[in-house]
Structures are given as C-alpha cells and as structure tokens.
Design a protein around this motif. Structure first.
Motif, PDB file in Angstrom:
ATOM      1  N   GLY A 233       0.804  -1.224   0.000  1.00  0.00           N
ATOM      2  CA  GLY A 233       0.000   0.000   0.000  1.00  0.00           C
ATOM      3  C   GLY A 233       0.837   1.275   0.000  1.00  0.00           C
ATOM      4  N   LEU A 234       2.030   1.220  -0.584  1.00  0.00           N
ATOM      5  CA  LEU A 234       2.918   2.383  -0.578  1.00  0.00           C
ATOM      6  C   LEU A 234       2.774   3.209  -1.852  1.00  0.00           C
ATOM      7  CD1 LEU A 234       6.165   0.602   0.695  1.00  0.00           C
ATOM      8  CD2 LEU A 234       4.475   1.872   2.045  1.00  0.00           C
ATOM      9  N   ASP A 235       3.061   4.481  -1.711  1.00  0.00           N
ATOM     10  CA  ASP A 235       3.128   5.377  -2.856  1.00  0.00           C
ATOM     11  C   ASP A 235       4.471   5.135  -3.558  1.00  0.00           C
ATOM     12  OD1 ASP A 235       2.112   7.590  -4.377  1.00  0.00           O
ATOM     13  OD2 ASP A 235       3.579   8.877  -3.384  1.00  0.00           O
ATOM     14  N   LEU A 236       4.467   5.152  -4.896  1.00  0.00           N
ATOM     15  CA  LEU A 236       5.691   4.859  -5.649  1.00  0.00           C
ATOM     16  C   LEU A 236       6.082   6.023  -6.525  1.00  0.00           C
ATOM     17  CD1 LEU A 236       4.443   1.340  -6.468  1.00  0.00           C
ATOM     18  CD2 LEU A 236       6.750   1.716  -5.582  1.00  0.00           C
ATOM     19  N   VAL A 237       7.276   6.530  -6.316  1.00  0.00           N
ATOM     20  CA  VAL A 237       7.785   7.647  -7.117  1.00  0.00           C
ATOM     21  C   VAL A 237       9.046   7.176  -7.845  1.00  0.00           C
ATOM     22  CG1 VAL A 237       8.706  10.005  -7.086  1.00  0.00           C
ATOM     23  CG2 VAL A 237       6.949   9.332  -5.434  1.00  0.00           C
ATOM     24  N   ALA A 238       9.088   7.367  -9.159  1.00  0.00           N
ATOM     25  CA  ALA A 238      10.298   7.047  -9.915  1.00  0.00           C
ATOM     26  C   ALA A 238      11.148   8.298 -10.033  1.00  0.00           C
ATOM     27  CB  ALA A 238       9.932   6.531 -11.292  1.00  0.00           C
ATOM     28  N   GLU A 239      12.438   8.185  -9.708  1.00  0.00           N
ATOM     29  CA  GLU A 239      13.310   9.355  -9.836  1.00  0.00           C
ATOM     30  C   GLU A 239      14.163   9.293 -11.100  1.00  0.00           C
ATOM     31  OE1 GLU A 239      15.171   9.796  -5.810  1.00  0.00           O
ATOM     32  OE2 GLU A 239      16.546   8.239  -6.467  1.00  0.00           O
ATOM     33  N   GLY A 240      14.592  10.447 -11.561  1.00  0.00           N
ATOM     34  CA  GLY A 240      15.506  10.500 -12.701  1.00  0.00           C
ATOM     35  C   GLY A 240      14.879  10.129 -14.036  1.00  0.00           C
ATOM     36  N   VAL A 241      13.607  10.449 -14.228  1.00  0.00           N
ATOM     37  CA  VAL A 241      12.948  10.150 -15.503  1.00  0.00           C
ATOM     38  C   VAL A 241      13.399  11.180 -16.545  1.00  0.00           C
ATOM     39  CG1 VAL A 241      10.753   9.877 -16.696  1.00  0.00           C
ATOM     40  CG2 VAL A 241      10.972   9.178 -14.293  1.00  0.00           C
ATOM     41  N   GLU A 242      14.052  10.690 -17.589  1.00  0.00           N
ATOM     42  CA  GLU A 242      14.634  11.602 -18.586  1.00  0.00           C
ATOM     43  C   GLU A 242      14.025  11.460 -19.966  1.00  0.00           C
ATOM     44  OE1 GLU A 242      18.888  11.055 -18.432  1.00  0.00           O
ATOM     45  OE2 GLU A 242      19.060  12.050 -16.479  1.00  0.00           O
ATOM     46  N   THR A 243      13.328  10.346 -20.247  1.00  0.00           N
ATOM     47  CA  THR A 243      12.771  10.158 -21.597  1.00  0.00           C
ATOM     48  C   THR A 243      11.291   9.781 -21.530  1.00  0.00           C
ATOM     49  OG1 THR A 243      13.181   7.765 -21.763  1.00  0.00           O
ATOM     50  CG2 THR A 243      15.025   9.222 -22.350  1.00  0.00           C
ATOM     51  N   VAL A 244      10.606  10.056 -22.640  1.00  0.00           N
ATOM     52  CA  VAL A 244       9.191   9.699 -22.745  1.00  0.00           C
ATOM     53  C   VAL A 244       9.025   8.179 -22.650  1.00  0.00           C
ATOM     54  CG1 VAL A 244       7.176   9.753 -24.273  1.00  0.00           C
ATOM     55  CG2 VAL A 244       8.637  11.764 -24.070  1.00  0.00           C
ATOM     56  N   HIS A 245       9.999   7.442 -23.224  1.00  0.00           N
ATOM     57  CA  HIS A 245       9.943   5.981 -23.137  1.00  0.00           C
ATOM     58  C   HIS A 245       9.956   5.488 -21.698  1.00  0.00           C
ATOM     59  CE1 HIS A 245      10.787   5.422 -27.475  1.00  0.00           C
ATOM     60  NE2 HIS A 245      10.135   4.289 -27.227  1.00  0.00           N
ATOM     61  N   GLN A 246      10.828   6.097 -20.898  1.00  0.00           N
ATOM     62  CA  GLN A 246      10.887   5.700 -19.487  1.00  0.00           C
ATOM     63  C   GLN A 246       9.557   6.002 -18.803  1.00  0.00           C
ATOM     64  OE1 GLN A 246      14.229   8.066 -18.228  1.00  0.00           O
ATOM     65  NE2 GLN A 246      15.751   6.622 -19.011  1.00  0.00           N
ATOM     66  N   LEU A 247       9.008   7.167 -19.099  1.00  0.00           N
ATOM     67  CA  LEU A 247       7.745   7.565 -18.478  1.00  0.00           C
ATOM     68  C   LEU A 247       6.628   6.593 -18.860  1.00  0.00           C
ATOM     69  CD1 LEU A 247       6.553   9.863 -16.704  1.00  0.00           C
ATOM     70  CD2 LEU A 247       5.804  10.930 -18.819  1.00  0.00           C
TER      71      LEU A 247
END
Ligand code: C2E
Ligand code: MG
Ligand code: MG
Ligand code: MG
Length: 294
Positions: A233-247
């Motif tokens: 039940g945790l919130d998930l944040v991805a860091e260092g997103v640099e490209t649309v593909h990664q997003l």
C-alpha cells in the motif's frame, strides 16, 4: 628502476590525498556561517502524477552558492556537513525554508493547497534527540499541515543507532508527517527497512529507471519494486525520468508518480510561478495524453 617508479607512484598518491584533505578543509571552513551569510538556496523539483501529469508536490534540493560565486552540489558538501555535525543546522534551515516556500505558494495560489513538500534528511539529523521537535516547530511556524511534509531518508539512517532512529521516526509519523525511502534498491537492507520503519513511499532509484525501456533486468527490477510497493500500500515515485519511453514504461508498470529532467529540472523558488504554468500546459498537451494512448 622499478623501485623509483614505485616511489613516484607513492608520491603522486600522497599528493592527491593531500589535495583531497585540502579540499575538504576548505569546504569545512567555508561551511561555517554559510547559513548566516545566506549562501544556501533550495531548488525545487516537481513530482507529477503519472496518469494525469499534474504536479502533486516538490522535492527540495539544496545548493550552496559560495562567496566566490561558485555553486556547489550537495553531493560534495553534504557528506562534510554530516561528518562535522553541521548538517543539523543546515537541515533545520532547509526544513524551515522549504515549508515557508510551500506556504507562500499555497497562499499566493501558485499551487493547490494539497501540494506536498519533500525534504531530504541525513542520518545524523534523525539521530539528533531534538529532531522531532525541530520538525514540529517548522510545521507550526509555517502553518503547513503535517501531512503535506514528506521526509526522504536513505537506508544509512539505521546504520548508527537503529532504535533511536525508529523511535524518532515513530514520533514524527505520529504527527502526521509522511516518510519516504529514497534511492530504493541501491542498498543492502531496503527490505528490512520496510519491515522495521513506518514508511509510506518508495522512491525508485534513478539507476533502475535509466534502463527501464531497453534493459530487461532493469525492467524486471522496477516491476518487482512496484509490485512490492503496491502490495504494501505504498506510494511509488520514480526518480531521474529523462525520456518519454521511461515515463511510458513506468506508467505501464503501475508506478504512481514521476520526477526527472523530462518533466522539470530542479528550479529556484522565484521561478516556480512560470514553471507551474509551463507544466500545466504540458499536462494538457502532448506528454501525458500520449502516454494514455500508448
Ligand atoms: P536525492 O535525494 O536522491 O535527489 C535526487 C538527485 O537527482 C538530485 O541531485 C536531482 O537534482 C537529481 N535529478 C533529478 N532528476 C534527474 C534526472 O532526470 N536525471 C539526473 N541525472 N539527475 C536527476 P542533487 O540535487 O545534486 O542532490 C544529490 C543528493 O544530495 C540528493 O539525492 C540528496 O541525497 C542530497 N541532498 C540534496 N539536498 C539535501 C538536503 O537539503 N539535505 C540533505 N541531507 N541531503 C540533501
Ligand atoms: Mg531525495
Ligand atoms: Mg534519490
Ligand atoms: Mg540520492
């Protein structure tokens, strides 16, 4: 001949060691009074909801503008501040400054009143018996509701005095402040931290995000971290997103939030108005609509 080579090598090594010591002493010396001289600045990096593109909060990232005009990155001076104990003063300043910026933006209508502020904290701060009252005081003087504050910690927080850290974190948690585990997956004890500390958010380290679109291992790791976070039940944040593909990949895998140069670099506080305007357009236009379609 071999011997003299060896001797040279030793000499070179010594010099570079001396260099490091000199650099460190210079940093340590200049750090004294840096807060009083108003040389510290916070930059703020937006964190967006992956499915809507809306800014849900910011992470405060400290910069040091030295008297000679050079800007020093936290990766260089925070370790020195930690070793000398100066991190407690710097950390208290950062907490207070970040919360008063948020207060101002909410009051001025620059951001919605539900916008959060994330502040990085060092192990040394958490080990300080005064830390909980420093947090309580910063919230009360800025009149920011406790649930809008996120504290970001790395796993090194528990290395020194795990019980002290655990008690302090429980006290802070009881105020309503939320706790995030930063750089998740890069250390050795990420899993036991989730077991022992009252954590509400995982920040997936940039190292895994980088390869997510092309590298199957990175993708599997991120998939697993997300599944773990979801099941707890945790919130998930991805860091260092640099490209649309990664997003797009993060979105497909069910990650909640993203942060990175693709969305926005960390910006100085006075630039927040224009940054929010630019980001509002971004969420209306291509980026997030495109990921919905894909
Ligand atoms: P962190 O908390 O993991 O912060 C993320 C770092 O990644 C920041 O570096 C940020 O500028 C950078 N970043 C964000 N998006 C991207 C991206 O898309 N690509 C790349 N390559 N990098 C990205 P920064 O600002 O240099 O901070 C480095 C570290 O210094 C932070 O890592 C944090 O551990 C520490 N730090 C920063 N401010 C504070 C503070 O106020 N107190 C304490 N104790 N530590 C701080
Ligand atoms: Mg952080
Ligand atoms: Mg991080
Ligand atoms: Mg980091």
């Amino acid at each position: 001949r071999a011997k003299s080579d060896g001797a040279n090598r030793v000499a070179v090594f010594d010099e570079s060691m001396q260099d490091n010591v000199a650099k460190r002493m210079d940093i340590e010396h200049a750090l004294h009074g840096a807060i009083g001289r108003q040389e510290m600045r916070l930059y703020h990096q937006p964190i967006v909801d992956i499915s809507t593109g809306r800014v849900t909060g910011f992470e405060a990232l400290i910069r040091w503008q030295r008297s000679d005009g050079t800007i020093m990155s936290p990766a260089t001076f925070i370790p020195v501040a930690e070793d000398t104990g100066m991190i407690c003063e710097i950390g208290a300043w950062a907490l207070r400054d970040a919360l008063s910026e948020l207060r101002g933006w909410i009051d001025d209508g620059v951001v919605p009143p539900s916008t959060t502020m994330s502040v990085n904290v060092s192990p040394r701060q958490i080990a300080d018996p005064n830390f909980a009252s420093i947090v309580r005081h910063a919230l009360s003087v800025t009149a920011v509701p406790a649930h809008l504050l996120w504290l970001e910690m790395t796993e090194s927080m528990m290395l020194d005095e795990p019980e002290l850290a655990e008690n302090t974190l429980r006290e802070i948690r009881a105020m309503g402040v939320q706790l995030a585990l930063d750089d998740f997956g890069t250390g050795f004890s990420s899993l036991s931290l989730l077991q022992n500390f009252p954590i509400q958010r995982i920040k997936i380290d940039r190292a895994f995000v980088q390869g997510i679109a092309e590298n199957t291992n990175d993708r599997s790791l991120v998939r697993t971290i997300i599944a773990l976070g979801q099941s707890m039940g945790l919130d998930l944040v991805a860091e260092g997103v640099e490209t649309v593909h990664q997003l797009q990949s993060l979105r497909d895998l069910g990650c909640n939030k993203a942060q990175g140069f693709l969305i926005s670099h960390p910006v100085p506080a006075p630039a927040m108005g224009s940054t929010m305007t630019a980001l509002a357009e971004l969420s209306e236009l291509s980026l997030f609509r495109a990921t919905t379609a894909g």
